[in-house]
Design a protein around this motif. Sequence first.
Motif, PDB file in Angstrom:
ATOM      1  N   ILE A 132      11.625  -2.245 -11.588  1.00  0.00           N
ATOM      2  CA  ILE A 132      10.411  -2.702 -12.264  1.00  0.00           C
ATOM      3  C   ILE A 132      10.317  -1.966 -13.598  1.00  0.00           C
ATOM      4  N   SER A 133       9.577  -2.520 -14.521  1.00  0.00           N
ATOM      5  CA  SER A 133       9.487  -1.919 -15.858  1.00  0.00           C
ATOM      6  C   SER A 133       8.692  -0.617 -15.811  1.00  0.00           C
ATOM      7  N   LYS A 134       8.932   0.237 -16.811  1.00  0.00           N
ATOM      8  CA  LYS A 134       8.215   1.517 -16.894  1.00  0.00           C
ATOM      9  C   LYS A 134       6.715   1.291 -17.097  1.00  0.00           C
ATOM     10  N   LYS A 135       6.376   0.217 -17.802  1.00  0.00           N
ATOM     11  CA  LYS A 135       4.961  -0.080 -18.045  1.00  0.00           C
ATOM     12  C   LYS A 135       4.252  -0.424 -16.733  1.00  0.00           C
ATOM     13  N   ILE A 136       4.904  -1.251 -15.923  1.00  0.00           N
ATOM     14  CA  ILE A 136       4.316  -1.618 -14.625  1.00  0.00           C
ATOM     15  C   ILE A 136       4.226  -0.396 -13.719  1.00  0.00           C
ATOM     16  N   ALA A 137       5.284   0.415 -13.705  1.00  0.00           N
ATOM     17  CA  ALA A 137       5.286   1.633 -12.885  1.00  0.00           C
ATOM     18  C   ALA A 137       4.140   2.553 -13.302  1.00  0.00           C
ATOM     19  N   ALA A 138       3.942   2.712 -14.606  1.00  0.00           N
ATOM     20  CA  ALA A 138       2.880   3.587 -15.106  1.00  0.00           C
ATOM     21  C   ALA A 138       1.499   3.057 -14.712  1.00  0.00           C
ATOM     22  N   THR A 139       1.334   1.731 -14.745  1.00  0.00           N
ATOM     23  CA  THR A 139       0.047   1.130 -14.359  1.00  0.00           C
ATOM     24  C   THR A 139      -0.218   1.339 -12.875  1.00  0.00           C
ATOM     25  N   ILE A 140       0.816   1.168 -12.049  1.00  0.00           N
ATOM     26  CA  ILE A 140       0.670   1.387 -10.608  1.00  0.00           C
ATOM     27  C   ILE A 140       0.293   2.838 -10.326  1.00  0.00           C
TER      28      ILE A 140
ATOM     29  N   LYS B 272      -1.204   4.981 -12.308  1.00  0.00           N
ATOM     30  CA  LYS B 272      -2.573   5.228 -12.772  1.00  0.00           C
ATOM     31  C   LYS B 272      -3.586   4.727 -11.737  1.00  0.00           C
ATOM     32  N   LEU B 273      -3.399   3.512 -11.261  1.00  0.00           N
ATOM     33  CA  LEU B 273      -4.303   2.948 -10.256  1.00  0.00           C
ATOM     34  C   LEU B 273      -4.262   3.746  -8.963  1.00  0.00           C
ATOM     35  N   ALA B 274      -3.060   4.130  -8.550  1.00  0.00           N
ATOM     36  CA  ALA B 274      -2.901   4.863  -7.294  1.00  0.00           C
ATOM     37  C   ALA B 274      -3.609   6.205  -7.357  1.00  0.00           C
ATOM     38  N   GLN B 275      -3.408   6.915  -8.441  1.00  0.00           N
ATOM     39  CA  GLN B 275      -3.997   8.248  -8.554  1.00  0.00           C
ATOM     40  C   GLN B 275      -5.507   8.210  -8.760  1.00  0.00           C
ATOM     41  N   GLU B 276      -6.014   7.077  -9.231  1.00  0.00           N
ATOM     42  CA  GLU B 276      -7.461   6.902  -9.375  1.00  0.00           C
ATOM     43  C   GLU B 276      -8.128   6.506  -8.057  1.00  0.00           C
ATOM     44  N   ASN B 277      -7.373   5.820  -7.193  1.00  0.00           N
ATOM     45  CA  ASN B 277      -7.992   5.226  -6.004  1.00  0.00           C
ATOM     46  C   ASN B 277      -7.586   5.826  -4.669  1.00  0.00           C
ATOM     47  N   ILE B 278      -6.465   6.546  -4.627  1.00  0.00           N
ATOM     48  CA  ILE B 278      -6.014   7.110  -3.359  1.00  0.00           C
ATOM     49  C   ILE B 278      -6.134   8.631  -3.406  1.00  0.00           C
ATOM     50  N   LYS B 279      -6.944   9.148  -2.545  1.00  0.00           N
ATOM     51  CA  LYS B 279      -7.122  10.591  -2.443  1.00  0.00           C
ATOM     52  C   LYS B 279      -6.335  11.076  -1.236  1.00  0.00           C
ATOM     53  N   LEU B 280      -5.196  11.698  -1.501  1.00  0.00           N
ATOM     54  CA  LEU B 280      -4.350  12.174  -0.413  1.00  0.00           C
ATOM     55  C   LEU B 280      -4.629  13.649  -0.131  1.00  0.00           C
ATOM     56  N   PRO B 281      -4.949  13.985   1.117  1.00  0.00           N
ATOM     57  CA  PRO B 281      -5.133  15.391   1.449  1.00  0.00           C
ATOM     58  C   PRO B 281      -3.788  16.115   1.384  1.00  0.00           C
ATOM     59  N   TYR B 282      -3.763  17.306   0.825  1.00  0.00           N
ATOM     60  CA  TYR B 282      -2.525  18.066   0.809  1.00  0.00           C
ATOM     61  C   TYR B 282      -2.819  19.558   0.725  1.00  0.00           C
ATOM     62  N   VAL B 283      -1.816  20.345   1.039  1.00  0.00           N
ATOM     63  CA  VAL B 283      -1.907  21.789   0.885  1.00  0.00           C
ATOM     64  C   VAL B 283      -0.774  22.238  -0.022  1.00  0.00           C
TER      65      VAL B 283
ATOM     66  N   TYR C 233       0.829  -1.203   0.000  1.00  0.00           N
ATOM     67  CA  TYR C 233       0.000   0.000   0.000  1.00  0.00           C
ATOM     68  C   TYR C 233       0.865   1.255   0.000  1.00  0.00           C
ATOM     69  N   THR C 234       1.975   1.231   0.748  1.00  0.00           N
ATOM     70  CA  THR C 234       2.872   2.388   0.774  1.00  0.00           C
ATOM     71  C   THR C 234       3.418   2.673  -0.622  1.00  0.00           C
ATOM     72  N   ALA C 235       3.679   1.618  -1.391  1.00  0.00           N
ATOM     73  CA  ALA C 235       4.144   1.795  -2.769  1.00  0.00           C
ATOM     74  C   ALA C 235       3.103   2.553  -3.591  1.00  0.00           C
ATOM     75  N   PHE C 236       1.836   2.180  -3.448  1.00  0.00           N
ATOM     76  CA  PHE C 236       0.769   2.885  -4.167  1.00  0.00           C
ATOM     77  C   PHE C 236       0.619   4.313  -3.645  1.00  0.00           C
TER      78      PHE C 236
ATOM     79  N   ILE D 188       1.544  10.230  -4.725  1.00  0.00           N
ATOM     80  CA  ILE D 188       2.181  11.504  -4.393  1.00  0.00           C
ATOM     81  C   ILE D 188       3.197  11.919  -5.450  1.00  0.00           C
ATOM     82  N   GLN D 189       4.083  10.992  -5.811  1.00  0.00           N
ATOM     83  CA  GLN D 189       5.231  11.344  -6.646  1.00  0.00           C
ATOM     84  C   GLN D 189       5.099  10.965  -8.115  1.00  0.00           C
ATOM     85  N   GLY D 190       4.087  10.168  -8.451  1.00  0.00           N
ATOM     86  CA  GLY D 190       3.995   9.689  -9.821  1.00  0.00           C
ATOM     87  C   GLY D 190       5.086   8.671 -10.102  1.00  0.00           C
ATOM     88  N   GLU D 191       5.536   8.605 -11.346  1.00  0.00           N
ATOM     89  CA  GLU D 191       6.537   7.605 -11.728  1.00  0.00           C
ATOM     90  C   GLU D 191       7.903   7.865 -11.097  1.00  0.00           C
ATOM     91  N   GLU D 192       8.107   9.065 -10.568  1.00  0.00           N
ATOM     92  CA  GLU D 192       9.366   9.365  -9.876  1.00  0.00           C
ATOM     93  C   GLU D 192       9.572   8.429  -8.672  1.00  0.00           C
TER      94      GLU D 192
END
Length: 265
Positions: free
Chosen positions: A153-161, A163-174, A134-137, A142-146
């Motif tokens: 891991i491959s760039k394709k797998i990183a990009a998929t992770i 995409k899923l993370a940004q669709e499913n995890i809403k992080l509060p920030y200022v 979960y911490t990986a997601f 937060i950081q995207g592919e960075e």
Amino acid sequence: MDSNKWPEVGEFVVCEVKNVTDFGAYTALEEYDGKEGFIHISEIKAGWVKYVRDHVREGQKIVCKVLNVDTSRRHIDLSLKDVNDHQKRAKIQDWKNEQKATKWLQFVAEESKLDEKKLQKLEDTLLDEFGSNYTAFEEAAIQGEEAFEDVKISKKIAATIVKLAQENIKLPYVEIAGYVDLTNSAPNGIELIKMALEEANEIDMEGVRLNITYTGAPRYRIRVIAPDYKTAEAVLKDSADTAIAKIEQLGGKGAFHRHIEATRS
């Protein structure tokens, strides 16, 4: 889950109560392939316990602390009384998050056509690098592919992770910003200013993003995205102070101007 994986002494674990007896309760550890754990009646509750069934029942999900692990006997001793309410809530939330991450990784495997062996290798890699799936997601949100620049891991797998993370995890920030005015009249003044900005951009804090951009001589904008205002303000100040201290050390001048606008998401 690896059937040879065992919990550590002192670890908090989520269990399902399987059998209640007069002298304790047998449980299945949810995160360890259903391995059996036992809670002795003396570890059910502080004080005297007359009937174990007054405190736990079959089918109940509980959080326990691991007291002892004997892998040769495949025996795990647990305590229920050594877990306070805060620890229980935190562990249940972590467990739920990991369940979500496991489902997301199954989707990653489907999208990337990973077989079971490659999926297990991916999980192991994420666990080694981030401590939990979960911490990986979360880092991906937060950081995207960075977040995966130094992860094997491959760039394709990183990009998929991501995409899923940004669709499913809403992080509060200022988001806050400020400006530094940096000048240096030396012949190589521009290079010296760059050196000061590079140091200012190296301020690093977990869960925080820092970006410095040029807005027009002699002004540079410092933008900070963080989980809360206190953290954001601290990072902004550290970055600005670092830039000013460096440029003054190099014979120039610096000044900080706080930008009053801030946004919250």
